[in-house]
Structures are given as structure tokens and as C-alpha cells.
Scaffold this motif. Sequence first.
Motif, PDB file in Angstrom:
ATOM      1  N   THR A 480       0.857  -1.178   0.000  1.00 19.62           N
ATOM      2  CA  THR A 480       0.000   0.000   0.000  1.00 19.62           C
ATOM      3  C   THR A 480       0.893   1.227   0.000  1.00 19.62           C
ATOM      4  O   THR A 480       1.827   1.328   0.799  1.00 19.62           O
ATOM      5  CB  THR A 480      -0.902   0.026   1.247  1.00 19.62           C
ATOM      6  N   VAL A 481       0.608   2.162  -0.907  1.00 20.02           N
ATOM      7  CA  VAL A 481       1.424   3.365  -1.044  1.00 20.02           C
ATOM      8  C   VAL A 481       0.520   4.589  -1.075  1.00 20.02           C
ATOM      9  O   VAL A 481      -0.532   4.580  -1.713  1.00 20.02           O
ATOM     10  CB  VAL A 481       2.274   3.344  -2.330  1.00 20.02           C
ATOM     11  N   SER A 482       0.945   5.645  -0.381  1.00 19.75           N
ATOM     12  CA  SER A 482       0.303   6.949  -0.494  1.00 19.75           C
ATOM     13  C   SER A 482       1.404   7.991  -0.577  1.00 19.75           C
ATOM     14  O   SER A 482       2.294   8.033   0.277  1.00 19.75           O
ATOM     15  CB  SER A 482      -0.597   7.235   0.716  1.00 19.75           C
ATOM     16  N   GLN A 483       1.366   8.795  -1.618  1.00 23.00           N
ATOM     17  CA  GLN A 483       2.376   9.841  -1.759  1.00 23.00           C
ATOM     18  C   GLN A 483       1.700  11.133  -2.191  1.00 23.00           C
ATOM     19  O   GLN A 483       0.651  11.118  -2.838  1.00 23.00           O
ATOM     20  CB  GLN A 483       3.478   9.446  -2.751  1.00 23.00           C
ATOM     21  N   GLY A 484       2.295  12.260  -1.804  1.00 24.99           N
ATOM     22  CA  GLY A 484       1.676  13.536  -2.109  1.00 24.99           C
ATOM     23  C   GLY A 484       2.687  14.602  -2.478  1.00 24.99           C
ATOM     24  O   GLY A 484       3.894  14.478  -2.229  1.00 24.99           O
ATOM     25  N   TYR A 485       2.171  15.645  -3.094  1.00 21.41           N
ATOM     26  CA  TYR A 485       2.952  16.848  -3.409  1.00 21.41           C
ATOM     27  C   TYR A 485       2.069  18.024  -3.037  1.00 21.41           C
ATOM     28  O   TYR A 485       1.003  18.239  -3.637  1.00 21.41           O
ATOM     29  CB  TYR A 485       3.304  16.894  -4.897  1.00 21.41           C
ATOM     30  N   ARG A 486       2.477  18.776  -2.006  1.00 22.03           N
ATOM     31  CA  ARG A 486       1.679  19.891  -1.516  1.00 22.03           C
ATOM     32  C   ARG A 486       2.522  21.158  -1.514  1.00 22.03           C
ATOM     33  O   ARG A 486       3.621  21.168  -0.956  1.00 22.03           O
ATOM     34  CB  ARG A 486       1.149  19.595  -0.118  1.00 22.03           C
ATOM     35  N   GLN A 487       1.984  22.184  -2.137  1.00 16.21           N
ATOM     36  CA  GLN A 487       2.716  23.433  -2.289  1.00 16.21           C
ATOM     37  C   GLN A 487       1.777  24.601  -2.002  1.00 16.21           C
ATOM     38  O   GLN A 487       0.635  24.632  -2.481  1.00 16.21           O
ATOM     39  CB  GLN A 487       3.272  23.542  -3.708  1.00 16.21           C
ATOM     40  N   HIS A 488       2.276  25.556  -1.227  1.00 14.18           N
ATOM     41  CA  HIS A 488       1.513  26.782  -0.986  1.00 14.18           C
ATOM     42  C   HIS A 488       2.467  27.955  -1.163  1.00 14.18           C
ATOM     43  O   HIS A 488       3.542  27.990  -0.552  1.00 14.18           O
ATOM     44  CB  HIS A 488       0.914  26.800   0.420  1.00 14.18           C
ATOM     45  N   THR A 489       2.101  28.903  -2.026  1.00 16.63           N
ATOM     46  CA  THR A 489       2.958  30.048  -2.313  1.00 16.63           C
ATOM     47  C   THR A 489       2.213  31.342  -2.036  1.00 16.63           C
ATOM     48  O   THR A 489       0.992  31.436  -2.198  1.00 16.63           O
ATOM     49  CB  THR A 489       3.444  30.038  -3.774  1.00 16.63           C
ATOM     50  N   ILE A 490       2.995  32.348  -1.632  1.00 24.43           N
ATOM     51  CA  ILE A 490       2.456  33.681  -1.338  1.00 24.43           C
ATOM     52  C   ILE A 490       3.389  34.706  -1.966  1.00 24.43           C
ATOM     53  O   ILE A 490       4.604  34.659  -1.768  1.00 24.43           O
ATOM     54  CB  ILE A 490       2.355  33.937   0.177  1.00 24.43           C
ATOM     55  N   GLN A 491       2.823  35.647  -2.731  1.00 26.68           N
ATOM     56  CA  GLN A 491       3.591  36.744  -3.313  1.00 26.68           C
ATOM     57  C   GLN A 491       3.155  38.040  -2.651  1.00 26.68           C
ATOM     58  O   GLN A 491       1.953  38.354  -2.605  1.00 26.68           O
ATOM     59  CB  GLN A 491       3.349  36.826  -4.824  1.00 26.68           C
ATOM     60  N   GLN A 492       4.137  38.811  -2.123  1.00 27.94           N
ATOM     61  CA  GLN A 492       3.813  40.036  -1.393  1.00 27.94           C
ATOM     62  C   GLN A 492       4.621  41.213  -1.917  1.00 27.94           C
ATOM     63  O   GLN A 492       5.728  41.053  -2.440  1.00 27.94           O
ATOM     64  CB  GLN A 492       4.107  39.860   0.106  1.00 27.94           C
TER      65      GLN A 492
END
Length: 589
Positions: A480-492
Motif C-alpha cells: 500500500t502506497v500513499s504519496q503527495g505533493y503539496r505546495q503553498h505560495t504567497i507573493q507580497q
Amino acid sequence: MLRIGIFGRAVAVAGLACLVCSAFATGSGDSPVGSSNVTTADPAVPRPPGTPCVVQLFQNDTFNDFGTRPFSYTPPAGCGTHWSKVVLEGDFSVTAGRQFDRTASIWLGGVNLYFGTTEEPSSTVAPSWHVERDLTDYSALFRNAGQGQAILANLVNSTYTGVIHGSARLLFYPASIVAPAGQVPDAVYPLGSDPVGSTTALNTSSSQLAKTLTLPRNVERAYLDVFAQSQNADEFWYTCVPDQYANEVQECGGGNFREAEVSIDGQPAGVAPIYPWIYTGGIDPYLWRPVTGVQTLNFMPYRVDLTPFAGILSDGAPHTVAVSVAGAAHYFSATASLLVYLDPHATQVTGGVTRNTLVGQAPTPTIGDTLKTDKSGNVSGNITTKLSRHFVIEGYVDTSHGRVDTTVDQTVGFADTQGFTINGTTYRQVVNQLTSMDGSSTSRIGQFVTNRFREQLRYPLYLDYDQVVASDGSIGVTTTVSQGYRQHTIQQLAGITLYTASVDNTVKSADTLDFDANFNYTGHSGQASTQAFAFHDSLGSCYRASVASAGGVVTAYNSGRGCPDGINHVLWFTHPDGSPSFGRSLLDW
């Protein structure tokens, strides 16, 4: 205690234009449900309005040996030299039969345009797939003619019969009032030694991908796009354990911490986290048919901000920019491209690095364990690997518009727990891993913050490998495999948030391989997988798609569900795939 070693060897059996952004789904009619072909929920690269000029790089090339496929590139006619967007499109297929997953790459003038792997076929399924990459930041490369090549080494013989075919083209979207040309880098420099293009093998922690460059004397900003792909003995690096435990738990040694280190003239200059890509033959190939792992077919580079070093890079002297991989153990395949912005109103700038706390911070993780071995040799417990590093790099450059100070502030994290249950009938390994990066890049003129970019990255990986011997000696291996790619960006700008965006890509898959008492493969069961991809930003863009499969066939597919009116709506200049996006400034500085 029994150990088959699946990990050691894969089993070969906005107020501008907008549009509806489609996923890479391949199937019958408008829906892929019922198809056995490659299907993912990944978004396409969004496009600006207008008709693009198209340059074909290669067309239906056959990859059946280890030779490269060269091509000549000529800039597009009738589209000018400044474009609102440049997109690479690639289409690949492999004939039905037996074939390993293969690494594929496309190059121009030594610069990488595409990097990924291929789908494995079966005796009855000849997969085909489509990939895209936003190459707008590489526009300077495309203004001049050059030589390129596609590299897709593939062995074809009486055993490995799958023949791979591929085509690729560049699409140039002319700048317009509603889709103006962006502030792209003025020059692109490859770090590899091959003038046409190829990766470099990093066999150990001391191995380097390095290039000595004498840059223009007016560099204002600099970035490095880094790829580091695990190969050979390092393919399953995320399952390895520190050397002192390797014999006890019957796993590869060397530990499972990996990280790309960037240096300039030997001085630490930045860090790039390593993504645990799993290829379509990895662990259990049925896990990835027809839904592949995260980014398996189309890797994304990590962009390192080297702007604090801009003043040093502009001094007219040669400087060596290098990439290595901490923990590499034969081997990582690496490439990197240096992107630089020049001061258009000065022939020379000056500057220096004023602070660098990354110097002296060796990437040495903390190791712990709760392992216990009883008198019968049964093993149980956990091995933990942890690392957290915070560093600040500051530098300045005196430009035609004043002194610009840049601060790169980052915290890198790695937390891994590997649980083991090993006895006469069971070998179970559970990997629970999280790679994280929290950082900001801030530029100032005096006290005025001209640009601040913040990024949070998370690479979660969960892997449960459970091998059980039945009373008749047959063996079942459930993964069983679970993999993720999570990205959060902020431009100020000046403390005011102008733009935010979030990407969440998660793939979950399971399958059971069956073997007889002599370890002859007898079949598999329980294959099921899901992928969910979501993107949204503060300007109203929304993309959602999901796909599910069972028994190697797509069973469900949804696109747009959860977005307004149930429709994916993505602004043309966004990066819904999570590709690098902060090479541009909202102002000149």
C-alpha cells in the motif's frame, strides 16, 4: 525470517484571459472510464489566448536502443522573440509486450527541457501518454538556433519487446495586450558538461554536477532549477536504513535521508529537497496501472534562489556552481539550469554576501530506534531519522536603481519512521516519511520591500510492504502506497499579499502479488488506486480532478467537481502543476 527484496529489484511483469484546464486523461470518448491506458488527474499547462507558433523538435522517433535522437532547432517565424508563454508538449507510447520503465529526457543547447520516466506495458496493453512543461522562463534559450537531443535508452530484444515511440514540440504564444510577455530571465546556463545535453551521475555524497562560468557583469538575480532523480541502487532510497541496522532488518544500508546541496565556489548556497518519485515498475508494477505515481511521467524541478550571490557572480571572475546529493549511494541522475536576470541600465554591478548561516551546517540527521530482537531472531520496532535545518543567506547588489538587499530564509525538515515486523512467516516494513521546506525570499531597496515570495512544500510518503508466508509455503506480498505533493505560495509587495496559490496532488495505490513456494509468480489481486489533484489561487482559479481504478481499469473520473459551476477555470499565467513560478518580480525590483 524471509526477505524477497522487492525494493532491491522491481518485479518485471483575473482579469486577463482564462480557460478550462484539462487533465491528462486518455480513454474512449470523453471519459476514460473503462480504459486500461495511462490516466492521471494532472492539469495541463494553461494557455493564453491566441494561436501559437509551433516548432516540431522530433516526430514519431523510435527508441529501441541506447542511442540518442538528435534534432536541430530553429526559432519560430512570425512570432517575434518575446512570448507570453512557451510550452513543451510531448507524446509517448510503448508497444504491448514486456519492457522496463525507462528514463526520458529532452535537451537543447545543454539545457534540460523535459525529464521523466515511461509507463511499463503489458502483454495486452500498449500505453500512450502526454506530458507538458511550462518553459516560459527559458525563453532566452529559444531565441537562437541550436542543437538538441532526446535521450530514452531502451533495450529491445527477444525478452524485452516493448518499443517506445515519441514526439515533442514547442508552442510559442505571441505576446498581446491581454497576455503580455513576462519578465523572464535574460540568460539560461546549463550546468552539465555535454554541449547538447545529458544528465550527470552522482554516485556518492561527494560527487558533483558542476560548471565553471564567467557570467555577465550585471547580474541582478539568479536562480537554479534542480532535478535529482534516484537510479540503480538508489532507486528505493526511501526504504534504506542506517548501516548499523541493515543486517538486522535485511534492508539496504546508507540511511534514507537524501538532499540536494547547491554550492558556489565551494561555499554552501542553497538546498533542494529530493522528491521520492516512484516509477511505473517500482515495488509492484501493478500499483501504477493505469494511474501512475506523483510526477512519475513528468518531474518538476525545484528552484533555488541564488540572488544573494548576484554581486559575486557579477565580478567578472569564473565561478563554479555545483550540485551534490547528500547520502547518494550509486546513484542520482542530476541536471540543473542557471537562470539569470541582468540590469538593463548598467554594464556592471557590484555586491557581496553579508551573511550565510548555511556554512558549517552539515546535513547530518539524528538517528534513533526502538528495535528489539528476541531469542528466536524475531525483530520488531522502529527506526527514526530526523533532520531540521534553518538557515539565512543575505546579500546585496548595487544596481542602476539602487542597492538591493536580498534575504533567503529557509527551514528544511525531514522526518522518517520505519517500522519492522520480522519473524518466520512475516516481513513487514512500514515507511512513514515527510520532507518539508518552508522558506521566503525577500528583496529590499532601503526599507522598502520590493518583493517577497514565500513557499511551503510538503512531500509525504507512506509505504506499507507486507510479505506473508502461508502454511503451504506460498507467499503473498501486499503493498500500500500513499504519496503527495503539496505546495503553498504567497507573493507580497510592501507587506501586502498580492497573490496566493495552493497545489495538492495525492496518489494512493494498493496491490497484492502472489508467489508459489518456489517464488514463482502466480498472479496478483486487489489492485486499486486513486489520484486527487486540486489547485486554487486568490484570483479565482480553480482546478480539481480525480481518477480511480481497480483491476487495471479506470473505474471513475471526475473533472471540475468542487469548482464553481463544476468547471475547471484556470488563469493562463498560473502554475497549477506546481512548477517553479517565482523567477519573476512584480516590479523591476
